[in-house]
Design a protein around this motif. Structure first.
Motif: not given
Length: 70
Positions: A28-30, A35-39
């Protein structure tokens, strides 16, 4: 307070944060981080700039020691 002391003490802010964030496991942390950082783009250092891991590690260690010292 040392880092080990902060982890061993169940009332320390570090321990409470780790318990809250990691109690469900790393998945869940990953997912939250991704989800918050663009990849879709990767930031790379400019040409001629190396990745001095030892310097970065020392800086992080010093910052953590300052944060948890009394």
């Amino acid at each position: 307070m040392t880092l080990k002391g902060g982890i061993d003490n169940p009332r320390s802010p570090l321990r409470r944060s780790l318990d809250r964030e990691l109690s469900a496991g790393a998945k869940p942390l990953r997912e939250s981080f991704r989800s918050q950082h663009r990849t879709d783009r990767v930031l790379l250092p400019l040409p001629g700039v190396g990745t001095e891991a030892g310097t970065a590690g020392t800086a992080i260690d010093t910052r953590l020691r300052l944060a948890f010292s009394t």
